[in-house]
Design an enzyme around this catalytic site. Structure first.
Site, PDB file in Angstrom:
ATOM      1  N   GLY A   5       0.775  -1.243   0.000  1.00  0.00           N
ATOM      2  CA  GLY A   5       0.000   0.000   0.000  1.00  0.00           C
ATOM      3  C   GLY A   5       0.801   1.285   0.000  1.00  0.00           C
ATOM      4  O   GLY A   5       0.342   2.304  -0.493  1.00  0.00           O
TER       5      GLY A   5
ATOM      6  N   ASP B 259       0.659   3.354   4.301  1.00  0.00           N
ATOM      7  CA  ASP B 259      -0.414   4.044   3.583  1.00  0.00           C
ATOM      8  C   ASP B 259      -1.426   4.660   4.533  1.00  0.00           C
ATOM      9  O   ASP B 259      -1.783   5.827   4.414  1.00  0.00           O
ATOM     10  CB  ASP B 259      -1.100   3.084   2.584  1.00  0.00           C
ATOM     11  CG  ASP B 259      -1.515   1.744   3.191  1.00  0.00           C
ATOM     12  OD1 ASP B 259      -1.412   1.565   4.430  1.00  0.00           O
ATOM     13  OD2 ASP B 259      -1.948   0.862   2.421  1.00  0.00           O
TER      14      ASP B 259
ATOM     15  N   ASP C 212      -5.213   2.809  10.694  1.00  0.00           N
ATOM     16  CA  ASP C 212      -6.655   2.592  10.882  1.00  0.00           C
ATOM     17  C   ASP C 212      -6.854   2.112  12.313  1.00  0.00           C
ATOM     18  O   ASP C 212      -6.827   2.919  13.244  1.00  0.00           O
ATOM     19  CB  ASP C 212      -7.117   1.584   9.819  1.00  0.00           C
ATOM     20  CG  ASP C 212      -8.607   1.365   9.763  1.00  0.00           C
ATOM     21  OD1 ASP C 212      -9.365   2.284  10.102  1.00  0.00           O
ATOM     22  OD2 ASP C 212      -9.041   0.259   9.371  1.00  0.00           O
TER      23      ASP C 212
ATOM     24  N   VAL D  76     -11.290   3.815   1.748  1.00  0.00           N
ATOM     25  CA  VAL D  76     -10.671   4.605   0.682  1.00  0.00           C
ATOM     26  C   VAL D  76      -9.741   3.756  -0.180  1.00  0.00           C
ATOM     27  O   VAL D  76      -9.173   2.772   0.284  1.00  0.00           O
ATOM     28  CB  VAL D  76      -9.890   5.812   1.250  1.00  0.00           C
ATOM     29  CG1 VAL D  76     -10.840   6.808   1.883  1.00  0.00           C
ATOM     30  CG2 VAL D  76      -8.828   5.381   2.239  1.00  0.00           C
TER      31      VAL D  76
ATOM     32  N   ARG E 205      -5.158   0.545  -6.939  1.00  0.00           N
ATOM     33  CA  ARG E 205      -3.924   1.109  -6.375  1.00  0.00           C
ATOM     34  C   ARG E 205      -3.334   2.208  -7.248  1.00  0.00           C
ATOM     35  O   ARG E 205      -2.706   3.138  -6.772  1.00  0.00           O
ATOM     36  CB  ARG E 205      -2.852   0.020  -6.212  1.00  0.00           C
ATOM     37  CG  ARG E 205      -3.156  -1.019  -5.158  1.00  0.00           C
ATOM     38  CD  ARG E 205      -1.896  -1.835  -4.871  1.00  0.00           C
ATOM     39  NE  ARG E 205      -2.155  -3.085  -4.177  1.00  0.00           N
ATOM     40  CZ  ARG E 205      -2.263  -3.213  -2.855  1.00  0.00           C
ATOM     41  NH1 ARG E 205      -2.138  -2.163  -2.074  1.00  0.00           N
ATOM     42  NH2 ARG E 205      -2.480  -4.390  -2.308  1.00  0.00           N
TER      43      ARG E 205
HETATM   44  P1  5GP Z   1      -4.873  -1.351  10.770  1.00  0.00           P
HETATM   45  O1  5GP Z   1      -4.046  -2.533  11.166  1.00  0.00           O
HETATM   46  O2  5GP Z   1      -4.365  -0.038  11.265  1.00  0.00           O
HETATM   47  O3  5GP Z   1      -6.325  -1.558  11.068  1.00  0.00           O
HETATM   48  O4  5GP Z   1      -4.920  -1.340   9.216  1.00  0.00           O
HETATM   49  C1  5GP Z   1      -3.899  -0.910   8.479  1.00  0.00           C
HETATM   50  C2  5GP Z   1      -3.992  -1.514   7.108  1.00  0.00           C
HETATM   51  O5  5GP Z   1      -5.345  -1.778   6.744  1.00  0.00           O
HETATM   52  C3  5GP Z   1      -3.484  -0.547   6.095  1.00  0.00           C
HETATM   53  O6  5GP Z   1      -2.139  -0.800   5.865  1.00  0.00           O
HETATM   54  C4  5GP Z   1      -4.321  -0.864   4.903  1.00  0.00           C
HETATM   55  O7  5GP Z   1      -3.705  -1.896   4.180  1.00  0.00           O
HETATM   56  C5  5GP Z   1      -5.603  -1.378   5.445  1.00  0.00           C
HETATM   57  N1  5GP Z   1      -6.651  -0.343   5.469  1.00  0.00           N
HETATM   58  C6  5GP Z   1      -7.185   0.294   6.518  1.00  0.00           C
HETATM   59  N2  5GP Z   1      -8.123   1.173   6.153  1.00  0.00           N
HETATM   60  C7  5GP Z   1      -8.184   1.096   4.815  1.00  0.00           C
HETATM   61  C8  5GP Z   1      -8.961   1.778   3.821  1.00  0.00           C
HETATM   62  O8  5GP Z   1      -9.803   2.655   4.072  1.00  0.00           O
HETATM   63  N3  5GP Z   1      -8.720   1.429   2.535  1.00  0.00           N
HETATM   64  C9  5GP Z   1      -7.817   0.485   2.169  1.00  0.00           C
HETATM   65  N4  5GP Z   1      -7.667   0.236   0.885  1.00  0.00           N
HETATM   66  N5  5GP Z   1      -7.065  -0.160   3.071  1.00  0.00           N
HETATM   67  C10 5GP Z   1      -7.252   0.130   4.380  1.00  0.00           C
HETATM   68 MG    MG Z   2      -1.334  -1.991   4.343  1.00  0.00          MG
END
Ligand code: 5GP
Ligand code: MG
Length: 180
Positions: free
Chosen positions: A44, A101, A104, A154, A166
Site C-alpha cells: 500500500g 499508507d 486505521d 478509501v 492502487r
Molecule cells: P490497521 O491494522 O491499522 O487496522 O490497518 C492498516 C492496514 O489496513 C493498512 O495498511 C491498509 O492496508 C488497510 N486499510 C485500513 N483502512 C483502509 C482503507 O480505508 N482502505 C484500504 N484500501 N485499506 C485500508
Molecule cells: Mg497496508
C-alpha cells in the site's frame, strides 16, 4: 478512470503532492545530518513512499521494504498481523522511518513497531499518508501524517480494494455497494 466507482474524491494528485512536500520538508529538517533507513510497508505505501523519498533532502538515507498481512480481500482488520517480507538490511542502531499508507485500527503498525523495537534501532518514527483516528483500537500515533480522514473505505494512491484501484492518482471513498 474508475471514477464511477467512487462515492467521493477526497484528495487530488495535486493536493497529495502539496502535502507530501510539507511533510518531506519537516522530515528533512528533523533528520538533518543523519542516515535514517526509510522502510516502506508493501504494497500500500509504494506510491506515497516514492513521492515522499523524492522530496526528502537527506543525502545519507537508505530505503528498504517490509510487508505485513492484515486485510485479506475484505475491508475489516482481523487484528492478526503476520510479517510476510522482512527488511533486506538489519536495522540495529539505525534511525528508522516506517512509511505506511493508512493508520486505521493500529493493529498492523503496533505489531510491526513491537517487532522492530526488539532489534534495537536507535529510533523509530511513523509516517503515514492517511489516518483514521476514530477507528483506533491500539494506542499508537503517527509522527508525520498526510491527512486525517473520517471512517470510510478509501482507495487509490497505493490503497486497494481486492488488489484493484492502487494505480489511481487520487484518493477516493469507494462506493459501499462495490464491497458489500
Ligand atoms: P490497521 O491494522 O491499522 O487496522 O490497518 C492498516 C492496514 O489496513 C493498512 O495498511 C491498509 O492496508 C488497510 N486499510 C485500513 N483502512 C483502509 C482503507 O480505508 N482502505 C484500504 N484500501 N485499506 C485500508
Ligand atoms: Mg497496508
Amino acid at each position: 478512470m474508475m471514477e464511477q466507482d467512487m462515492q467521493e474524491i477526497l484528495f487530488t494528485r495535486e493536493q497529495l503532492s502539496a502535502r507530501i512536500k510539507e511533510i518531506a520538508a519537516q522530515i528533512s529538517e528533523d533528520y538533518r545530518g543523519k542516515a535514517p533507513v526509510v522502510i516502506g510497508i508493501l504494497r500500500g505505501s509504494f506510491i506515497f513512499m516514492a513521492d515522499l523519498v523524492r522530496e526528502l533532502d537527506i543525502p545519507d538515507m537508505t530505503l528498504d521494504f517490509m510487508s505485513a498481512s492484515s486485510y485479506g480481500s475484505g475491508t475489516v482488520s482481523s487484528g492478526l498481523v503476520d510479517i510476510k517480507l522482512d527488511t533486506s538490511e538489519p536495522i540495529t542502531g539505525k534511525d528508522v522511518i516506517l512509511v505506511e499508507d493508512i493508520l486505521d485500527t493500529g493493529n498492523t503498525l503496533s505489531r510491526l513497531v513491537a517487532e522492530l523495537q526488539k532489534r534495537n534501532p536507535a529510533s523509530i518514527r511513523l509516517c503515514v499518508m492517511l489516518d483514521k483516528p476514530e477507528r483506533r483500537v491500539k494506542p499508537i500515533q503517527a509522527d508525520y501524517t498526510g491527512f486525517q480522514i473520517p471512517d470510510g473505505f478509501v482507495v487509490g494512491c497505493g490503497l486497494d480494494y481486492d488488489q484493484k484501484y492502487r494505480q489511481l492518482e487520487y484518493i477516493g471513498i469507494l462506493k459501499p455497494e462495490i464491497y458489500e
